[in-house]
Motif scaffolding. Structure first.
Motif, PDB file in Angstrom:
ATOM      1  N   UNK A   1     -16.344 -86.209 -18.030  1.00 32.77           N
ATOM      2  CA  UNK A   1     -17.125 -87.208 -17.293  1.00 32.77           C
ATOM      3  C   UNK A   1     -16.273 -88.440 -16.987  1.00 32.77           C
ATOM      4  N   UNK A   2     -15.024 -88.218 -16.585  1.00 30.44           N
ATOM      5  CA  UNK A   2     -14.134 -89.323 -16.257  1.00 30.44           C
ATOM      6  C   UNK A   2     -12.824 -89.222 -17.007  1.00 30.44           C
ATOM      7  N   UNK A   3     -11.861 -90.065 -16.619  1.00 30.26           N
ATOM      8  CA  UNK A   3     -10.520 -89.993 -17.201  1.00 30.26           C
ATOM      9  C   UNK A   3     -10.416 -90.685 -18.550  1.00 30.26           C
ATOM     10  N   UNK A   4     -11.098 -91.821 -18.706  1.00 30.31           N
ATOM     11  CA  UNK A   4     -10.879 -92.679 -19.874  1.00 30.31           C
ATOM     12  C   UNK A   4     -11.784 -92.311 -21.044  1.00 30.31           C
ATOM     13  N   UNK A   5     -11.199 -92.329 -22.223  1.00 25.78           N
ATOM     14  CA  UNK A   5     -11.931 -92.208 -23.481  1.00 25.78           C
ATOM     15  C   UNK A   5     -11.846 -93.581 -24.146  1.00 25.78           C
ATOM     16  N   UNK A   6     -12.965 -94.247 -24.291  1.00 29.44           N
ATOM     17  CA  UNK A   6     -12.963 -95.638 -24.765  1.00 29.44           C
ATOM     18  C   UNK A   6     -13.084 -95.685 -26.289  1.00 29.44           C
ATOM     19  N   UNK A   7     -12.155 -96.427 -26.887  1.00 29.29           N
ATOM     20  CA  UNK A   7     -12.174 -96.625 -28.340  1.00 29.29           C
ATOM     21  C   UNK A   7     -11.857 -98.070 -28.665  1.00 29.29           C
ATOM     22  N   UNK A   8     -12.305 -98.502 -29.846  1.00 32.59           N
ATOM     23  CA  UNK A   8     -12.061 -99.885 -30.260  1.00 32.59           C
ATOM     24  C   UNK A   8     -10.598-100.064 -30.642  1.00 32.59           C
ATOM     25  N   UNK A   9     -10.062-101.225 -30.306  1.00 29.25           N
ATOM     26  CA  UNK A   9      -8.648-101.491 -30.550  1.00 29.25           C
ATOM     27  C   UNK A   9      -8.307-101.446 -32.034  1.00 29.25           C
ATOM     28  N   UNK A  10      -9.297-101.671 -32.885  1.00 31.46           N
ATOM     29  CA  UNK A  10      -9.041-101.620 -34.331  1.00 31.46           C
ATOM     30  C   UNK A  10      -8.610-100.227 -34.789  1.00 31.46           C
ATOM     31  N   UNK A  11      -8.895 -99.213 -33.977  1.00 33.80           N
ATOM     32  CA  UNK A  11      -8.534 -97.842 -34.368  1.00 33.80           C
ATOM     33  C   UNK A  11      -7.199 -97.395 -33.784  1.00 33.80           C
ATOM     34  N   UNK A  12      -6.487 -98.308 -33.135  1.00 42.74           N
ATOM     35  CA  UNK A  12      -5.250 -97.915 -32.447  1.00 42.74           C
ATOM     36  C   UNK A  12      -4.181 -97.430 -33.427  1.00 42.74           C
ATOM     37  N   UNK A  13      -4.223 -97.904 -34.663  1.00 40.32           N
ATOM     38  CA  UNK A  13      -3.233 -97.481 -35.654  1.00 40.32           C
ATOM     39  C   UNK A  13      -3.388 -96.011 -36.014  1.00 40.32           C
ATOM     40  N   UNK A  14      -4.542 -95.426 -35.677  1.00 37.47           N
ATOM     41  CA  UNK A  14      -4.777 -94.010 -35.974  1.00 37.47           C
ATOM     42  C   UNK A  14      -4.197 -93.082 -34.911  1.00 37.47           C
TER      43      UNK A  14
ATOM     44  N   UNK B   1     -22.752 -83.845 -10.559  1.00 41.78           N
ATOM     45  CA  UNK B   1     -23.516 -83.974  -9.318  1.00 41.78           C
ATOM     46  C   UNK B   1     -22.946 -85.084  -8.445  1.00 41.78           C
ATOM     47  N   UNK B   2     -22.616 -86.219  -9.075  1.00 41.50           N
ATOM     48  CA  UNK B   2     -22.072 -87.347  -8.299  1.00 41.50           C
ATOM     49  C   UNK B   2     -20.716 -86.993  -7.699  1.00 41.50           C
ATOM     50  N   UNK B   3     -19.877 -86.268  -8.456  1.00 41.40           N
ATOM     51  CA  UNK B   3     -18.571 -85.859  -7.939  1.00 41.40           C
ATOM     52  C   UNK B   3     -18.729 -84.835  -6.822  1.00 41.40           C
ATOM     53  N   UNK B   4     -19.691 -83.918  -6.982  1.00 41.07           N
ATOM     54  CA  UNK B   4     -19.938 -82.914  -5.939  1.00 41.07           C
ATOM     55  C   UNK B   4     -20.362 -83.588  -4.636  1.00 41.07           C
ATOM     56  N   UNK B   5     -21.286 -84.518  -4.711  1.00 40.63           N
ATOM     57  CA  UNK B   5     -21.763 -85.230  -3.517  1.00 40.63           C
ATOM     58  C   UNK B   5     -20.629 -86.032  -2.883  1.00 40.63           C
ATOM     59  N   UNK B   6     -19.830 -86.649  -3.755  1.00 43.56           N
ATOM     60  CA  UNK B   6     -18.694 -87.448  -3.293  1.00 43.56           C
ATOM     61  C   UNK B   6     -17.686 -86.574  -2.556  1.00 43.56           C
TER      62      UNK B   6
END
Length: 302
Positions: free
Chosen positions: A102-115, A275-280
Motif C-alpha cells: 500500500x505504498x513505498x514507505x514503511x513508517x517507524x519511529x526514529x527511536x527504533x533506528x538503532x535496530x 482500487x485507487x491505483x487501478x483508477x489512476x
C-alpha cells in the motif's frame, strides 16, 4: 561477497541524527564543504582530512548527488576491493524485512533506528542474481513530465530534454517514453548496484547534469526549487534503468520520523489502495498519447 570491504551503502546526512550501527553503511556528510557544523563522519569533500575531487559546494542544487560524486571519484582510495555501492538517506533505508503493498514507505519511529540492519543474506541473494536494488515505484496521477512541470520550472525540463538529445541521442526515445507515456519513477536516488555499473552511471549522469546546470538560471529560486538537479536525477536514474533494460529488485523503504504515520492493516485497506491505483493507471492509460512518432512535439513551445 557481502562484507564491509566489498559493499558500502552511503547514508547521506546533512545534520545531527541517530544512525544505525551496521558495517555496510557509510554515513557521509553531504554539503560538508559549505556547512558550519561538523558531524564527525565521512565528509563529501575529503579523505582523512585532505581535500579530494568533490562537488560539495553544489549541495544546495545537487542534494545527495554530492555524495555520489565523492564516491565515484574517491571511495576506492579507501575501499579498493569494493564491488557494490548503494545510497540511502539518514531517515530512509531499504526494507529487507518487510513488504508493504500500500505504498513505498514503511513508517517507524526514529527511536527504533538503532535496530535497523542490512539483511546480508537477502542482499547477497538479490545481487548474485544480477539485479540492482531500487525503491518501489513512485506512482503518479499523470505523466512524469506533467508532474514535474506542476511542481517545478517547466523550462528546466525542456533544457534537460535538449541536453539529452544533444549528448545522448540514443536515449531520446526512452526519454520521451518515460516523461510523456509513463506515470511512475524510482524516487529518492536510492539504489544498490555493482560498482562498475555505478561508474558508467555517474559518468553519464553528471555529464548531463553539469551541462544542464550551465544552461539553467536558478536566480530567484527558493531553497526547494534550487534542488532542481537532485529532482532531475531521480528521473534520469529511471531513464538509465529503462534504457539499459536493467534487472531490478524494488524494495520498500523505512522512513524514520518523530511522528510516524500509522499503518492501517487489513484486506479492506489493501483493496482500497489497489482500487485507487487501478483508477489512476486506467485514467492515465486512456489519456496518454499512443503515436510515438509525435512525442517530440511535446517539447515544442507554440
Amino acid at each position: 561477497m557481502i562484507d564491509s570491504n566489498h559493499v558500502k551503502i552511503l547514508v547521506c546526512c546533512h545534520k545531527e541524527s541517530p544512525l544505525p550501527e551496521d558495517d555496510l553503511l557509510l554515513p557521509i556528510h553531504v554539503g560538508s564543504g559549505i556547512s558550519n557544523i561538523s558531524l564527525n563522519i565521512q565528509r563529501d569533500d575529503q579523505i582523512n582530512g585532505n581535500i579530494v575531487e568533490n562537488i560539495s559546494d553544489k549541495n544546495q542544487g545537487f542534494c545527495e548527488l554530492t555524495a555520489l560524486y565523492w564516491a565515484w571519484k574517491n571511495i576506492k582510495k579507501i575501499y579498493p576491493n569494493l564491488e557494490y555501492i548503494g545510497l540511502n538517506h539518514y531517515r530512509r533505508y531499504f526494507a529487507f524485512d518487510e513488504v508493504r503493498h500500500t505504498g513505498s514507505a514503511i513508517h517507524r519511529h526514529v527511536d527504533s533506528i538503532s535496530n535497523y540492519k542490512v539483511d546480508k543474506h537477502k542482499l547477497e541473494k538479490i545481487l548474485s542474481s544480477g539485479k540492482i536494488v531500487t525503491n518501489s515505484k513512485a506512482m503518479l496521477k499523470c505523466s512524469v513530465a506533467a508532474s514535474y512541470e506542476h511542481a517545478h520550472n517547466s523550462s528546466d525540463l525542456r533544457i534537460l530534454h535538449t541536453v539529452v538529445k544533444e549528448l545522448y541521442p540514443e536515449y531520446l526515445d526512452t526519454f520521451n517514453e518515460l516523461y510523456i507515456r509513463t506515470n511512475y519513477f524510482y524516487d529518492c536516488n536510492m539504489f544498490i548496484m555493482p560498482f562498475n555499473e555505478f561508474e558508467h552511471y555517474c559518468e553519464w549522469l553528471f555529464s548531463i547534469l553539469f551541462e544542464v546546470e550551465r544552461r539553467v538560471n536558478t536566480t530567484g529560486y527558493d531553497p526547494y526549487q534550487r534542488r532542481v538537479f537532485g529532482f532531475m536525477a531521480e528521473h534520469l536514474f529511471t531513464l538509465w534503468i529503462m534504457s539499459r533494460k536493467l534487472r531490478i529488485q524494488p524494495l520498500n523503504y523505512i522512513m524514520y520520523s518523530e511522528s510516524p504515520k500509522p499503518y492501517k492493516k487489513g484486506i479492506m485497506e489493501f483493496l482500497k489502495y489497489k482500487k485507487s491505483i487501478f483508477k489512476q493507471n486506467l485514467g492515465f492509460k486512456i489519456s496518454k498519447p499512443y503515436n510515438k512518432n509525435l512525442l517530440e512535439k511535446y517539447w515544442i513551445i507554440p
